[in-house]
Design a protein around this motif. Structure first.
Motif, PDB file in Angstrom:
ATOM      1  N   PHE A   1       0.813  -1.224   0.000  1.00  0.00           N
ATOM      2  CA  PHE A   1       0.000   0.000   0.000  1.00  0.00           C
ATOM      3  C   PHE A   1       0.842   1.268   0.000  1.00  0.00           C
ATOM      4  CE2 PHE A   1       0.873   0.072   4.472  1.00  0.00           C
ATOM      5  CZ  PHE A   1       0.843  -1.265   4.849  1.00  0.00           C
ATOM      6  N   ILE A   2       2.161   1.082   0.034  1.00  0.00           N
ATOM      7  CA  ILE A   2       3.051   2.232  -0.078  1.00  0.00           C
ATOM      8  C   ILE A   2       3.778   2.099  -1.405  1.00  0.00           C
ATOM      9  CG2 ILE A   2       4.959   3.515   0.916  1.00  0.00           C
ATOM     10  CD1 ILE A   2       4.429   2.081   3.542  1.00  0.00           C
TER      11      ILE A   2
ATOM     12  N   THR B   1      -6.295   2.472   2.450  1.00  0.00           N
ATOM     13  CA  THR B   1      -5.586   1.761   3.515  1.00  0.00           C
ATOM     14  C   THR B   1      -5.812   2.478   4.839  1.00  0.00           C
ATOM     15  OG1 THR B   1      -3.826   1.477   1.911  1.00  0.00           O
ATOM     16  CG2 THR B   1      -3.342   0.846   4.170  1.00  0.00           C
ATOM     17  N   VAL B   2      -5.803   3.791   4.761  1.00  0.00           N
ATOM     18  CA  VAL B   2      -5.897   4.585   5.982  1.00  0.00           C
ATOM     19  C   VAL B   2      -7.277   5.212   6.172  1.00  0.00           C
ATOM     20  CG1 VAL B   2      -4.822   6.486   7.234  1.00  0.00           C
ATOM     21  CG2 VAL B   2      -3.465   5.130   5.663  1.00  0.00           C
TER      22      VAL B   2
ATOM     23  N   LYS C   1     -10.942   4.560   5.152  1.00  0.00           N
ATOM     24  CA  LYS C   1     -11.940   3.683   4.521  1.00  0.00           C
ATOM     25  C   LYS C   1     -12.993   4.486   3.780  1.00  0.00           C
ATOM     26  CE  LYS C   1     -12.951   1.144   8.081  1.00  0.00           C
ATOM     27  NZ  LYS C   1     -13.216   0.093   9.093  1.00  0.00           N
TER      28      LYS C   1
ATOM     29  N   PHE D   1      -0.403  10.541  11.711  1.00  0.00           N
ATOM     30  CA  PHE D   1      -0.274   9.867  13.012  1.00  0.00           C
ATOM     31  C   PHE D   1      -0.602  10.723  14.205  1.00  0.00           C
ATOM     32  CE2 PHE D   1       1.108   6.392  10.736  1.00  0.00           C
ATOM     33  CZ  PHE D   1       2.142   6.711   9.873  1.00  0.00           C
TER      34      PHE D   1
ATOM     35  N   LEU E   1       7.076   3.594   7.996  1.00  0.00           N
ATOM     36  CA  LEU E   1       5.780   4.112   7.545  1.00  0.00           C
ATOM     37  C   LEU E   1       4.744   2.995   7.523  1.00  0.00           C
ATOM     38  CD1 LEU E   1       4.178   6.534   6.409  1.00  0.00           C
ATOM     39  CD2 LEU E   1       4.842   5.790   4.127  1.00  0.00           C
ATOM     40  N   ALA E   2       5.142   1.846   7.008  1.00  0.00           N
ATOM     41  CA  ALA E   2       4.214   0.710   6.922  1.00  0.00           C
ATOM     42  C   ALA E   2       3.735   0.298   8.307  1.00  0.00           C
ATOM     43  CB  ALA E   2       4.873  -0.460   6.217  1.00  0.00           C
TER      44      ALA E   2
ATOM     45  N   GLY F   1       3.582   2.135  10.952  1.00  0.00           N
ATOM     46  CA  GLY F   1       2.674   3.174  11.437  1.00  0.00           C
ATOM     47  C   GLY F   1       1.293   3.036  10.811  1.00  0.00           C
ATOM     48  N   LEU F   2       1.252   2.807   9.504  1.00  0.00           N
ATOM     49  CA  LEU F   2      -0.032   2.707   8.804  1.00  0.00           C
ATOM     50  C   LEU F   2      -0.809   1.464   9.226  1.00  0.00           C
ATOM     51  CD1 LEU F   2       0.872   3.895   5.188  1.00  0.00           C
ATOM     52  CD2 LEU F   2      -0.302   5.156   6.976  1.00  0.00           C
ATOM     53  N   ASN F   3      -0.072   0.390   9.466  1.00  0.00           N
ATOM     54  CA  ASN F   3      -0.736  -0.835   9.918  1.00  0.00           C
ATOM     55  C   ASN F   3      -1.475  -0.600  11.223  1.00  0.00           C
ATOM     56  OD1 ASN F   3      -0.449  -2.874   8.025  1.00  0.00           O
ATOM     57  ND2 ASN F   3       1.690  -3.191   8.571  1.00  0.00           N
TER      58      ASN F   3
ATOM     59  N   LEU G   1      -2.755   2.135  12.197  1.00  0.00           N
ATOM     60  CA  LEU G   1      -3.963   2.915  11.938  1.00  0.00           C
ATOM     61  C   LEU G   1      -5.054   2.036  11.363  1.00  0.00           C
ATOM     62  CD1 LEU G   1      -2.609   6.180  10.278  1.00  0.00           C
ATOM     63  CD2 LEU G   1      -3.471   5.894  12.588  1.00  0.00           C
TER      64      LEU G   1
ATOM     65  N   GLY H   1      -6.932   1.568   8.641  1.00  0.00           N
ATOM     66  CA  GLY H   1      -8.221   1.903   8.025  1.00  0.00           C
ATOM     67  C   GLY H   1      -9.229   2.459   8.995  1.00  0.00           C
TER      68      GLY H   1
ATOM     69  N   LYS I   1      -9.346   5.576  10.313  1.00  0.00           N
ATOM     70  CA  LYS I   1      -9.708   6.974  10.141  1.00  0.00           C
ATOM     71  C   LYS I   1     -10.620   7.181   8.941  1.00  0.00           C
ATOM     72  CE  LYS I   1      -5.653   8.914  12.308  1.00  0.00           C
ATOM     73  NZ  LYS I   1      -4.880  10.131  12.428  1.00  0.00           N
ATOM     74  N   ALA I   2     -11.394   8.220   8.989  1.00  0.00           N
ATOM     75  CA  ALA I   2     -12.275   8.517   7.858  1.00  0.00           C
ATOM     76  C   ALA I   2     -11.981   9.885   7.302  1.00  0.00           C
ATOM     77  CB  ALA I   2     -13.703   8.439   8.299  1.00  0.00           C
TER      78      ALA I   2
END
Lengths: 139, 87
Positions: free
Chosen positions: A43-44, A64-65, A67, A136, B75-76, B78-80, B82, B84, B86-87
């Motif tokens: 996803f990056i 990914t972040v 939805k 973040f 980064l990965a 950090g994203l993991n 999170l 999905g 957040k909207a």
């Protein structure tokens, strides 16, 4: 998409090339890119210029972040893309050395028609999307 | 910051040779006509913001493969976290 060796020495086919008719803001003269990815972190991705090896931007898949990412294109941009069914969205991301300061551009995504390979960095009509969204922190 | 009220067809001068004319006003949209010398760059403000961010983003990846990989990994991760949410 092209597998990254992060980054140098990549091979790609004509089919992988995406074309920005207007370039991208800040790099208007470079119009052709490929999207590279590392299998470990699908996803990056990296938007890599095929004309300038030093020009590459980190992009992330918005879903990914977020939805509920619901981009609204302007009429002009809809015309640019023609058929809007095959559109892929990528967010330009600034990855800082202190990762928690990283920001991503929700308001101006890279949009790609996966069929025609036409691409553009657009300005969405969405009013509450930020150019520099902090990935973040609590927003 | 200077705040000026203008009606349709009225102008603002910036320096001696930049003129901004309020051409049309409709709801919350304003059409501006701008006369300026060729060497003066005129752009919507948000375009400048995006340019700056793109330039900054282009500096994320350097020539050092290992440090790039480190960054991607961080980064990965950090994203993991999170994931999905957040909207």
């Amino acid at each position: 998409m092209v597998k990254a060796d992060h980054l140098k020495n990549f091979e790609y086919s004509e089919n992988d090339v995406i074309h920005f008719e207007f370039g991208i803001p800040g790099f208007e003269e470079y119009k052709d890119y490929v999207i590279m990815f590392d299998e470990e972190y699908p996803f990056i991705m990296t938007l890599q210029s095929i004309d300038s090896e030093h020009l590459s931007l980190v992009v992330i898949d918005p879903y990914t972040v977020f939805k509920d990412y619901s981009p609204i294109l302007s009429e002009q941009d809809k015309e640019y893309f023609g058929n809007c069914k095959n559109l892929k969205y990528l967010l330009v991301t600034v990855v800082t050395s202190n990762i928690s300061d990283s920001v991503t551009n929700l308001k101006s995504p890279i949009v790609i028609n996966t069929e025609t390979k036409r691409a553009k960095q657009v300005f969405l009509e969405n009013e509450n999307y930020s150019f520099r969204y902090k990935l973040f922190s609590e927003n | 910051m200077l705040v000026i009220n203008r009606k349709t067809n009225e102008s603002v001068m910036i320096g001696d040779n930049i003129e901004i004319i309020v051409s049309e006003v409709e709801n919350d949209r304003v059409k501006l006509c701008i006369n300026a010398p060729r060497d003066v760059v005129i752009m919507r403000k948000e375009l400048l913001e995006v340019k700056e961010m793109n330039v900054q983003a282009s500096k994320t990846l350097a020539d050092d493969k290992d440090s790039n990989r480190e960054k991607m990994k961080a980064l990965a991760e950090g994203l993991n976290k999170l994931g999905g949410a957040k909207a």
